[in-house]
Design a protein around this motif. Structure first.
Motif, PDB file in Angstrom:
ATOM      1  N   ALA A 117      49.745  44.346  23.350  1.00 22.27           N
ATOM      2  CA  ALA A 117      49.282  45.397  24.256  1.00 22.27           C
ATOM      3  C   ALA A 117      50.491  45.936  25.014  1.00 22.27           C
ATOM      4  CB  ALA A 117      48.249  44.852  25.233  1.00 22.27           C
TER       5      ALA A 117
ATOM      6  N   TYR B  24      50.271  38.305  22.101  1.00 23.50           N
ATOM      7  CA  TYR B  24      49.331  37.201  22.225  1.00 23.50           C
ATOM      8  C   TYR B  24      48.680  36.917  20.875  1.00 23.50           C
ATOM      9  CZ  TYR B  24      46.115  41.188  22.665  1.00 23.50           C
ATOM     10  OH  TYR B  24      45.432  42.358  22.462  1.00 23.50           O
ATOM     11  N   SER B  25      48.051  35.727  20.756  1.00 21.59           N
ATOM     12  CA  SER B  25      47.351  35.369  19.520  1.00 21.59           C
ATOM     13  C   SER B  25      46.190  34.444  19.853  1.00 21.59           C
ATOM     14  CB  SER B  25      48.299  34.701  18.517  1.00 21.59           C
ATOM     15  OG  SER B  25      48.832  33.506  19.051  1.00 21.59           O
TER      16      SER B  25
ATOM     17  N   ASP C  92      49.785  48.586  17.163  1.00 17.77           N
ATOM     18  CA  ASP C  92      50.069  47.890  15.919  1.00 17.77           C
ATOM     19  C   ASP C  92      51.402  47.162  16.071  1.00 17.77           C
ATOM     20  OD1 ASP C  92      49.556  47.137  13.333  1.00 17.77           O
ATOM     21  OD2 ASP C  92      50.440  48.930  12.440  1.00 17.77           O
ATOM     22  N   PRO C  93      51.457  45.848  15.850  1.00 10.67           N
ATOM     23  CA  PRO C  93      52.692  45.104  16.117  1.00 10.67           C
ATOM     24  C   PRO C  93      53.969  45.678  15.512  1.00 10.67           C
ATOM     25  CG  PRO C  93      50.901  43.564  15.760  1.00 10.67           C
ATOM     26  CD  PRO C  93      50.352  44.932  15.477  1.00 10.67           C
TER      27      PRO C  93
ATOM     28  N   SER D  24      46.320  48.991  23.182  1.00  6.10           N
ATOM     29  CA  SER D  24      46.534  48.085  22.055  1.00  6.10           C
ATOM     30  C   SER D  24      47.371  48.807  21.005  1.00  6.10           C
ATOM     31  CB  SER D  24      45.194  47.659  21.444  1.00  6.10           C
ATOM     32  OG  SER D  24      44.430  46.905  22.354  1.00  6.10           O
TER      33      SER D  24
ATOM     34  N   ARG E 188      49.053  39.930  18.112  1.00  2.00           N
ATOM     35  CA  ARG E 188      48.447  41.095  18.741  1.00  2.00           C
ATOM     36  C   ARG E 188      49.354  41.527  19.882  1.00  2.00           C
ATOM     37  NH1 ARG E 188      46.074  40.094  14.822  1.00  2.00           N
ATOM     38  NH2 ARG E 188      43.826  39.972  14.418  1.00  2.00           N
TER      39      ARG E 188
ATOM     40  N   LEU F 226      39.556  40.853  27.592  1.00  2.00           N
ATOM     41  CA  LEU F 226      39.378  40.673  26.156  1.00  2.00           C
ATOM     42  C   LEU F 226      37.997  40.098  25.857  1.00  2.00           C
ATOM     43  CD1 LEU F 226      42.898  39.219  25.244  1.00  2.00           C
ATOM     44  CD2 LEU F 226      42.020  41.503  24.677  1.00  2.00           C
TER      45      LEU F 226
ATOM     46  N   GLY G  22      55.329  40.881  14.981  1.00  2.00           N
ATOM     47  CA  GLY G  22      54.522  40.121  14.040  1.00  2.00           C
ATOM     48  C   GLY G  22      55.275  39.721  12.792  1.00  2.00           C
TER      49      GLY G  22
END
Length: 437
Positions: A235, A250-251, A184-185, A182, A233, A285, A219
């Motif tokens: 990955a 994704y969101s 940070d955008p 994961s 979000r 998730l 983002g």
């Protein structure tokens, strides 16, 4: 009634930010596009964001303006009645080969100016200019499927909407290599173009991307507002060599939606391990029971990788990438072929850009194309419109299937010519285009 040449003035320009006359012309053009696609009126913040991305993409904007605007109240003479935009990118035609592609987008004609030849004029002039520039192929994604075949475009890739239940039944039969992190955008401003470049070189049918994809992954681009997307979000898949080679953006739809669903906005993968590894991550998730994706490939390895393939449900396939060959020799000689062979093909072209007979000869995977005079007595192996050659060009559409549909015709002396062409055009993996434009 005067023809479009007399009634309308065609103006071509590049987007300009700021406050001057060029910026005002750009803003009116963007507003005309939004009006044509029934979108909400664009606010100033979104307008600035759109202009900045158009500048980054080096788009050429074209507008048709009414010469003698009516005195009846309307939009005014500075608002184009038809719009058309183009940008130059590259297309993966298989085996890692990239050819220049002329991308057509933002095509609108206002309702009160339709059926006056505007679209034919805009498209015909634009494609002729692109061919004169030496670009072998044009491309577009269509909002209406019935419009573009008459200009020589053919469907080259398909996509479908899928939903994947990610509850206890979700599992992959084989563990993908690598790992998923994961992130940070904002780091995707740098990473997204690097990862996409790897995928672009690996996936036939891929079109190089415009600026908004990078901003969306970071983002910084919400589709409705053009501003920050606080729900974004991301990955990233890292291969065994330590290099990032895939990402999923994704969101979450929110807790009011049942079942709890994650929208997959974008998935880019340079390798099968990256693709399946990202799906394994999405399937894990917490608290999420379903993942929905509107742009999934039709020939999808996920369907075969799942222990229980029924957790994946798909809507019917729909057209995605449309191609239009502008120069037969340049397009065919720009790609690699899977099998050797020779065919004499007659091409019909509604715009006259590629009409003629072509002898296509392939040896050791490389192609030579020779124009054959109409009075040459050699029999044609195949006859087709340029739309059909454009459809099969990158190996995503079967010439045999088009022959069965009556779109490709084999000569009496060569009944298996369509199969020969299919073998010649085969590529190393199923073509897919994930770039909308």
């Amino acid at each position: 009634m005067p023809g479009p040449e007399a009634r309308y003035e065609i103006r071509r320009f590049h987007a300009e930010p700021g406050e001057g006359a060029g910026a005002s012309r750009t803003a009116e053009w963007i507003r005309a596009v939004n009006y044509g696609f029934y979108q909400k009126a664009v606010g100033e913040d979104l307008l600035r964001q759109i202009v900045d991305t158009h500048v980054a993409d080096d788009r050429e904007l074209t507008g048709a303006y009414e010469v003698d605007a009516s005195s009846i109240p309307g939009f005014g003479p500075d608002r184009p009645v038809a719009t058309f935009a183009t940008l130059r990118k590259t297309l993966n035609v298989g085996y890692g080969r990239l050819v220049p592609a002329h991308l057509v987008t933002a095509v609108t004609v206002r309702t009160d100016h339709r059926r006056r030849g505007l679209l034919r004029r805009l498209m015909g002039e634009d494609l002729a200019r692109a061919k004169a520039d030496g670009v072998p192929v044009a491309a577009l994604t269509a909002s209406e499927a019935s419009i573009y075949r008459r200009f020589g475009y053919g469907v080259a890739t398909l996509e479908r909407r899928i939903t994947v239940d990610t509850g206890p039944r979700f599992a992959l039969a084989v563990k993908p290599r690598g790992r998923v992190l994961s992130v940070d955008p904002p780091v995707m401003r740098r990473l997204a173009p690097e990862i996409f470049a790897l995928a672009h070189g690996a996936v036939p049918g891929s079109i190089d991307r415009q600026e908004r994809y990078r901003l969306r992954a970071a983002g910084e681009w919400a589709e409705e507002t053009g501003g920050p997307d606080s729900a974004a979000r991301v990955a990233v898949h890292v291969g065994e060599d330590g290099r990032p080679d895939g990402y999923a953006a994704y969101s979450f739809r929110g807790w009011s939606h049942e079942p709890p669903t994650m929208d997959l906005c974008d998935l880019v993968a340079a390798t099968p391990d990256a693709y399946l590894g990202l799906w394994e991550f999405l399937g894990s998730l917490d608290l999420v029971e379903r993942v929905a994706w509107d742009e999934a490939p039709v020939q999808d390895p996920l369907s075969w990788a799942l222990v229980d393939p029924r957790v994946l449900k798909a809507d019917g396939a729909q057209d995605m990438l449309w191609l239009r060959i502008l120069d037969v020799a340049a397009a065919l000689q720009g790609r690699r072929f899977a099998h050797d062979g020779a065919l004499l093909t007659r091409i019909d072209d509604p715009l006259g850009l590629t009409s003629g007979r072509y002898r296509v000869s392939v040896a050791s995977g490389e192609c030579q194309v020779e124009r054959v005079p109409d009075d040459d007595p050699s029999p044609d192996d195949l006859t087709m419109d340029i739309a059909e050659l454009s459809s099969v060009y990158i190996g995503g559409v079967s010439p045999v299937l088009l022959a069965e549909a009556g779109r490709i015709r084999s000569g009496e002396h060569s009944p298996e010519a369509a199969l020969t062409l299919e073998r010649m055009l085969a590529v190393e993996r199923a073509p897919h285009c994930s770039t909308h434009f």
